[in-house]
Design an enzyme around this catalytic site. Structure first.
Site, PDB file in Angstrom:
ATOM      1  CD  GLU A   1       4.177   1.013   7.047  1.00 44.47           C
ATOM      2  OE1 GLU A   1       4.943   1.376   7.953  1.00 44.47           O
ATOM      3  OE2 GLU A   1       3.831   1.771   6.116  1.00 44.47           O
ATOM      4  CG  ASP A  50      -0.285  -0.045   2.536  1.00 44.62           C
ATOM      5  OD1 ASP A  50       0.732  -0.754   2.660  1.00 44.62           O
ATOM      6  OD2 ASP A  50      -0.775   0.612   3.477  1.00 44.62           O
ATOM      7  CG  ASP A  98       7.188   4.475   2.158  1.00 41.23           C
ATOM      8  OD1 ASP A  98       7.305   3.291   2.521  1.00 41.23           O
ATOM      9  OD2 ASP A  98       6.638   5.341   2.854  1.00 41.23           O
TER      10      ASP A  98
END
Length: 383
Positions: free
Chosen positions: A141, A75, A107
């Protein structure tokens, strides 16, 4: 833009993952792509959908010997205003400067691609490796993180799974790939404090009790308190007030209540119970009518120099020529959940300079280096 045929396997997979708009908790079939590749080289796959969150656990190897787990999340955070991006956020474009641009490049879809390609290569080069290579991947997350890694770890604990070492692909590097690895994180303890007074007219203060005035000395003392000294691995514990709310909006009304949100980022020198007790003592000293709701996001964890940190540092040195610096700075990560299994945890990933920003990007060539670092770490620990 680099033509797809010219891209390395790592960059091809990274671009494929970035092009999937997996804004938390949506996975957008990122995990399916990863599992397809891992399954093709013999990994045992176990999808774990928990509530609205996609997770998977995958392993390759025997029951005997140590377990090295790669952990991460598919995610990403929302893009923000799309019109402010130089390129479409989910285009996965490599620009003229060699930067891979797109939400999740740093990320952490770049790391996910490097993990998969490194593991494919390792199990093909060393089909009879010792121990197990594992993957623990979630799509929760960047959000509440209730049904992702935390929940998977609870399932693994319940069936007595063991994780000896874990590499989390969070973007740990600051300026150059591998210059920093995270070998721990501070704990995070949040709270909502309510201080009650008595509402009244500002012209008749003797008939009211102003919670702002009552709270100010106590909040000042909390902000000035020296909570601990820190240690060789952690800075001193910090206390920050993030929100203060009081008042009706009218200028002639003394409010009846004040709420404050605050957060501790705490080292291994402090405990949750100790911090809570000291806050209570300060509030009581000021004779306040108060209540507090606590929220623990994660306990501090630390991986001291040992097999995992040594292997990661040696691999970074061998691939990049630079010495890495272990650090516990920054926010929380899913490593805090994995560490509760008694696991040595290290975070290693790309440069984090643009994470969560408009125009998130990393040097595309860094991902091939990261793949090699992960591969060399596997060789050092499991070959």
């Amino acid at each position: 833009m680099t033509a797809p045929a010219e891209l390395s396997p790592t960059l091809q997979l990274a671009c494929d993952l970035i092009r999937r708009p997996s804004v938390t908790p949506v996975d957008a079939d990122c995990q399916a792509q990863m599992m397809n590749r891992l399954g093709a080289v013999g990994f045992q796959l176990e999808p774990m959908r928990i509530e609205d969150v996609d997770n998977f656990w995958a392993t390759h190897g025997s029951q005997d010997g140590p377990v090295l787990c790669f952990a991460g999340h598919t995610d990403v955070v929302p893009t923000g205003p799309v019109q402010q991006w130089q390129h479409e956020p989910f285009e996965a474009l490599i620009d003229a400067d060699g930067m891979l641009c797109g939400r999740g490049a740093a990320d952490m879809k770049g790391s996910l691609a490097s993990m998969v390609i490194a593991s494919e290569r390792f199990v093909q080069d060393y089909p009879n490796h010792r121990g197990k290579v594992a993957f623990l991947i979630t799509s929760d997350e960047e959000g509440p993180a209730h049904h992702g890694t935390k929940a998977v770890v609870e399932r693994l604990k319940a069936r007595n799974e063991r994780l000896d070492w874990c590499i989390v692909g969070e973007p740990s590097s600051t300026t150059l790939l591998g210059d920093v690895v995270k070998n721990g994180r501070r704990g995070s303890l949040g709270a909502k404090l309510t201080i009650r007074g008595k509402q009244g007219h500002v012209a008749y203060p003797h008939l009211a009790r102003n919670p702002i005035h009552l709270a100010a000395p106590a909040l000042a003392e909390l902000a000035a308190e020296h909570w601990d000294e820190g240690n060789a691995f952690f800075p001193p514990t910090s206390f920050q007030i993030s929100n203060l709310n009081s008042g009706t909006g009218a200028t002639n009304v003394v409010p009846g209540e004040l709420t404050a949100l605050f957060n501790f980022r705490f080292s291994t020198e402090s405990t949750v119970e100790g911090l809570q007790a000291r806050v209570s003592a300060i509030l009581d000293k000021h004779e306040l009518d108060w209540s507090v709701d606590w929220a623990l996001s994660g306990l501090p964890f630390l991986t001291e120099p040992g097999e995992l940190l040594d292997a990661v540092a040696a691999s970074i040195k061998g691939v990049t020529g630079r010495d890495t610096q272990p650090s516990t700075s920054g926010g929380t990560s899913d490593g805090r959940f994995i560490a509760t299994m008694g696991t040595q945890v290290v975070e290693l990933g790309p440069v984090n300079a643009t994470i969560h920003q408009v125009d998130e990007r990393i040097l595309a060539s860094d991902l091939d280096l990261l793949t090699e670092i992960y591969y060399q770490t596997l060789v050092r620990l499991l070959a």
